[in-house]
Design a protein around this motif. Structure first.
Motif, PDB file in Angstrom:
ATOM      1  N   VAL A 103      50.456  16.208  57.101  1.00  0.00           N
ATOM      2  CA  VAL A 103      50.060  17.264  58.037  1.00  0.00           C
ATOM      3  C   VAL A 103      50.596  18.613  57.570  1.00  0.00           C
ATOM      4  N   SER A 104      51.835  18.650  57.128  1.00  0.00           N
ATOM      5  CA  SER A 104      52.410  19.903  56.633  1.00  0.00           C
ATOM      6  C   SER A 104      51.635  20.423  55.439  1.00  0.00           C
ATOM      7  N   ARG A 105      51.241  19.533  54.554  1.00  0.00           N
ATOM      8  CA  ARG A 105      50.432  19.952  53.402  1.00  0.00           C
ATOM      9  C   ARG A 105      49.076  20.470  53.848  1.00  0.00           C
ATOM     10  N   CYS A 106      48.509  19.841  54.862  1.00  0.00           N
ATOM     11  CA  CYS A 106      47.204  20.271  55.355  1.00  0.00           C
ATOM     12  C   CYS A 106      47.265  21.687  55.909  1.00  0.00           C
ATOM     13  N   VAL A 107      48.320  21.999  56.641  1.00  0.00           N
ATOM     14  CA  VAL A 107      48.503  23.357  57.153  1.00  0.00           C
ATOM     15  C   VAL A 107      48.500  24.346  55.988  1.00  0.00           C
ATOM     16  N   GLU A 108      49.218  24.001  54.937  1.00  0.00           N
ATOM     17  CA  GLU A 108      49.294  24.873  53.764  1.00  0.00           C
ATOM     18  C   GLU A 108      47.936  24.997  53.082  1.00  0.00           C
ATOM     19  N   THR A 109      47.206  23.904  52.977  1.00  0.00           N
ATOM     20  CA  THR A 109      45.875  23.936  52.354  1.00  0.00           C
ATOM     21  C   THR A 109      44.950  24.900  53.084  1.00  0.00           C
ATOM     22  N   ILE A 110      44.972  24.862  54.400  1.00  0.00           N
ATOM     23  CA  ILE A 110      44.089  25.737  55.184  1.00  0.00           C
ATOM     24  C   ILE A 110      44.549  27.185  55.084  1.00  0.00           C
ATOM     25  N   ARG A 111      45.858  27.414  55.065  1.00  0.00           N
ATOM     26  CA  ARG A 111      46.354  28.790  54.912  1.00  0.00           C
ATOM     27  C   ARG A 111      45.976  29.360  53.537  1.00  0.00           C
ATOM     28  N   ILE A 112      46.093  28.551  52.489  1.00  0.00           N
ATOM     29  CA  ILE A 112      45.694  29.002  51.150  1.00  0.00           C
ATOM     30  C   ILE A 112      44.202  29.309  51.132  1.00  0.00           C
ATOM     31  N   SER A 113      43.414  28.497  51.823  1.00  0.00           N
ATOM     32  CA  SER A 113      41.972  28.748  51.901  1.00  0.00           C
ATOM     33  C   SER A 113      41.688  30.108  52.521  1.00  0.00           C
ATOM     34  N   ALA A 114      42.432  30.448  53.561  1.00  0.00           N
ATOM     35  CA  ALA A 114      42.271  31.761  54.190  1.00  0.00           C
ATOM     36  C   ALA A 114      42.577  32.877  53.196  1.00  0.00           C
ATOM     37  N   GLU A 115      43.622  32.710  52.406  1.00  0.00           N
ATOM     38  CA  GLU A 115      43.980  33.719  51.413  1.00  0.00           C
ATOM     39  C   GLU A 115      42.904  33.842  50.339  1.00  0.00           C
ATOM     40  N   GLU A 116      42.324  32.713  49.936  1.00  0.00           N
ATOM     41  CA  GLU A 116      41.292  32.757  48.893  1.00  0.00           C
ATOM     42  C   GLU A 116      40.020  33.444  49.385  1.00  0.00           C
ATOM     43  N   ALA A 117      39.792  33.445  50.689  1.00  0.00           N
ATOM     44  CA  ALA A 117      38.619  34.147  51.226  1.00  0.00           C
ATOM     45  C   ALA A 117      38.692  35.637  50.914  1.00  0.00           C
ATOM     46  N   ARG A 118      39.903  36.201  50.874  1.00  0.00           N
ATOM     47  CA  ARG A 118      40.051  37.619  50.577  1.00  0.00           C
ATOM     48  C   ARG A 118      39.979  37.896  49.068  1.00  0.00           C
ATOM     49  N   ARG A 119      40.153  36.854  48.279  1.00  0.00           N
ATOM     50  CA  ARG A 119      40.178  37.034  46.818  1.00  0.00           C
ATOM     51  C   ARG A 119      38.830  36.725  46.166  1.00  0.00           C
ATOM     52  N   LEU A 120      37.816  36.500  46.972  1.00  0.00           N
ATOM     53  CA  LEU A 120      36.506  36.127  46.427  1.00  0.00           C
ATOM     54  C   LEU A 120      35.799  37.387  45.922  1.00  0.00           C
ATOM     55  N   THR A 121      36.186  37.828  44.749  1.00  0.00           N
ATOM     56  CA  THR A 121      35.685  39.084  44.199  1.00  0.00           C
ATOM     57  C   THR A 121      34.952  38.847  42.892  1.00  0.00           C
ATOM     58  N   GLY A 122      34.329  39.900  42.382  1.00  0.00           N
ATOM     59  CA  GLY A 122      33.667  39.845  41.091  1.00  0.00           C
ATOM     60  C   GLY A 122      34.282  40.848  40.137  1.00  0.00           C
ATOM     61  N   GLU A 123      33.504  41.259  39.125  1.00  0.00           N
ATOM     62  CA  GLU A 123      33.970  42.224  38.137  1.00  0.00           C
ATOM     63  C   GLU A 123      32.815  43.112  37.709  1.00  0.00           C
ATOM     64  N   THR A 124      33.162  44.323  37.259  1.00  0.00           N
ATOM     65  CA  THR A 124      32.135  45.166  36.646  1.00  0.00           C
ATOM     66  C   THR A 124      31.856  44.667  35.239  1.00  0.00           C
ATOM     67  N   ILE A 125      30.668  44.980  34.763  1.00  0.00           N
ATOM     68  CA  ILE A 125      30.226  44.529  33.443  1.00  0.00           C
ATOM     69  C   ILE A 125      29.884  45.763  32.602  1.00  0.00           C
ATOM     70  N   ALA A 126      30.383  45.810  31.388  1.00  0.00           N
ATOM     71  CA  ALA A 126      30.107  46.945  30.492  1.00  0.00           C
ATOM     72  C   ALA A 126      28.762  46.733  29.806  1.00  0.00           C
ATOM     73  N   PHE A 127      27.679  47.001  30.536  1.00  0.00           N
ATOM     74  CA  PHE A 127      26.350  46.829  29.949  1.00  0.00           C
ATOM     75  C   PHE A 127      26.120  47.789  28.786  1.00  0.00           C
ATOM     76  N   ASP A 128      26.844  48.924  28.768  1.00  0.00           N
ATOM     77  CA  ASP A 128      26.620  49.897  27.713  1.00  0.00           C
ATOM     78  C   ASP A 128      27.180  49.460  26.364  1.00  0.00           C
ATOM     79  N   GLN A 129      27.759  48.258  26.300  1.00  0.00           N
ATOM     80  CA  GLN A 129      28.198  47.733  25.010  1.00  0.00           C
ATOM     81  C   GLN A 129      27.021  47.348  24.128  1.00  0.00           C
ATOM     82  N   ALA A 130      25.851  47.123  24.725  1.00  0.00           N
ATOM     83  CA  ALA A 130      24.674  46.730  23.963  1.00  0.00           C
ATOM     84  C   ALA A 130      23.852  47.975  23.619  1.00  0.00           C
ATOM     85  N   PRO A 131      23.456  48.143  22.368  1.00  0.00           N
ATOM     86  CA  PRO A 131      22.632  49.285  21.995  1.00  0.00           C
ATOM     87  C   PRO A 131      21.371  49.361  22.853  1.00  0.00           C
TER      88      PRO A 131
END
Length: 478
Positions: A103-131
């Motif tokens: 049960v204690s581990r489950c609490v931690e699993t759900i809390r980590i899931s909440a934190e990962e919701a804020r980290r669901l990000t992407g990245e910019t791409i340097a399209f200008d690297q291609a001629p």
């Protein structure tokens, strides 16, 4: 020999899958713990349709709401730890102390899931690297898959459910959870906690029933976008034959090795290996099944390991003094008994244990086991551990890798250079140095190679598995 306190042969009730309800029985004594609905194929079809509509709602939920829901559930679960622990212990295999840790581990699993919701990000791409793309700009972002079907086993009936639900919701998906038919009650309690939040209806959906009846329907349905399964290798292979073109994540068990070098801290190794061998009566994919001990330590280690194994108390799971519970059912206990018989018939040396009483099986230790024994190559999923003596490290590595599985391994040594060398040589998804194979935290990547599965769990990795990458490119030419 292990002490067996007040045990009686459990009552075995043959529940046919056609019945409208499933009776959940305590494997300790066969007593009725509760009932759940035995969903029909038509009911499953309706639930999938609800989940499809739920996926449309889920992808519109802000990360703030996803985090809020997950944190609220974690808080409420933390406030009801004993209720959930009692249910885990009553319907399943764990002692009350093992259940509380889950049960204690489950609490931690759900809390980590909440934190990962804020980290669901992407990245910019340097399209200008291609001629020719000098005027282009873009990025990628992670988007939800849609409907995730999650199928979980009996041995961690709460935390492994959380490892499916938490990441799925964090990633913006809807989810259908099918818990094991022998331990569905605690999963139902967890779903009820989610239902008390402001999570829109249809995002989290519970199906209860027998996998043999409704599993194929769930995994093969084209409306399902991903299947996340934790369970046995044979069922995993069946799912793969039915799943079609969709994402799949599978954790399929193992036959975990531990290597103990001459320079190891023997007390540290002993404590970790005994726990890893007999936690949850060995019904654990990270179960320490094989221990390779270098010559100088072998006799001392073997003697002490068997002494500690023989002192493990079995009995009432709700007793604070009980250290090990039963097998999940009579069939599982008989399977372990058959493996012991096979080893004895092939001239293996039984160092301790080896006896079954009802669904309880004594902590069992073997030596001199040949490769043609079932306990050498297969996943026991029970309280059996095999000890091997070795001289040369290359011999130990070769033997440790000589199985069809590769989930985790343990290494005990005080030589840092040797630790790196051994760890790099192990064919598995994770190597624990100066810990047994049974060590895991819920935030780490988790999964294996070979017959131990595909993909990785652990909350962050599961969130990524449950999303797709979508690329956006803008042509800004004037």
């Amino acid at each position: 020999m292990p002490t067996i306190e007040n045990l009686s042969a459990p009552v075995t009730i043959d529940v046919k899958s056609s019945q409208p309800q499933i009776q959940v029985l305590n494997p300790e004594d066969g007593s009725l713990v509760g009932t759940v609905v035995n969903n029909s194929l038509s009911e499953v079809d309706s639930i999938i349709e609800v989940a499809v509509l739920g996926a449309q709602k889920a992808k519109k939920l802000s990360s703030n709401i996803r985090m809020s829901v997950l944190n609220e559930v974690a808080d409420n679960l933390s406030n009801q730890k004993e209720l959930f622990a009692q249910m885990i212990a009553r319907e399943g295999i764990k002692t009350i102390n093992e259940a509380r840790k889950e049960v204690s581990r489950c609490v931690e699993t759900i809390r980590i899931s909440a934190e990962e919701a804020r980290r669901l990000t992407g990245e910019t791409i340097a399209f200008d690297q291609a001629p020719g793309s000098e005027n282009r700009f873009g990025y990628y972002r992670r988007i939800p898959l849609g409907v995730v079907a999650a199928i979980t086993p009996f041995n961690d009936p709460l935390n492994l459910v959380a490892h499916k639900i938490g990441p799925a919701i964090a990633a913006g998906n809807s989810v259908i959870i099918l818990p094991h038919h022998e331990t569905p009650l605690v999963a139902k309690l967890l779903v009820e906690l989610f239902n008390k939040t402001n999570l829109p209806k249809g995002i989290l959906n519970l199906v209860t029933g027998y996998g043999v009846d409704i599993g194929d329907k769930i995994v093969s349905d084209p409306r399902i976008n991903m299947v996340s399964f934790t369970g046995g290798k044979s069922v995993g292979e069946r799912i793969l034959s039915h799943v079609g073109l969709k994402k799949v994540s599978m954790e399929l068990g193992s036959n975990c090795p531990v290597i103990v070098m001459n320079d190891a801290n023997i007390e540290l190794a002993m404590e970790a290996c005994v726990s890893g061998a007999f936690w949850a009566a060995g019904q654990n994919c990270l179960h320490v099944q094989r221990i390779y001990i270098q010559d100088e330590l072998y006799d001392q280690f073997a003697s002490e390991f068997c002494l500690r194994a023989s002192k493990i108390s079995m009995g009432d799971k709700l007793s604070e003094s009980t250290q090990m519970g039963p097998m999940i059912n009579n069939r599982a206990a008989l399977k372990v008994e058959a493996m012991v018989k096979d080893a004895l018939e092939k001239n293996s040396t039984l160092l301790c244990g080896g006896k079954r009483q009802g669904n309880f099986f004594q902590p069992t230790v073997f030596a001199n086991v040949s490769n043609d024994c079932l306990i050498a190559k297969e996943e026991v999923f029970g309280p059996i551990t095999v000890l091997y003596r070795f001289t040369d490290k290359k011999e130990a590595i070769a033997q440790a890798n000589d199985v069809e599985f590769g989930l985790q391994a343990g290494i005990f040594t005080n030589d840092l250079e040797l630790a790196f060398e051994l760890a790099d040589s192990m064919d598995c998804g994770g190597v624990m140095i100066n810990d047994s194979s049974d060590y895991r935290i819920d935030a780490m990547p988790f999964g294996g190679v070979k017959g131990s599965g595909v993909g990785r769990e652990g909350v962050m990795n599961a969130v990524k598995e449950m999303t797709d990458i979508k690329t956006y490119c803008f042509n800004l030419r004037k």
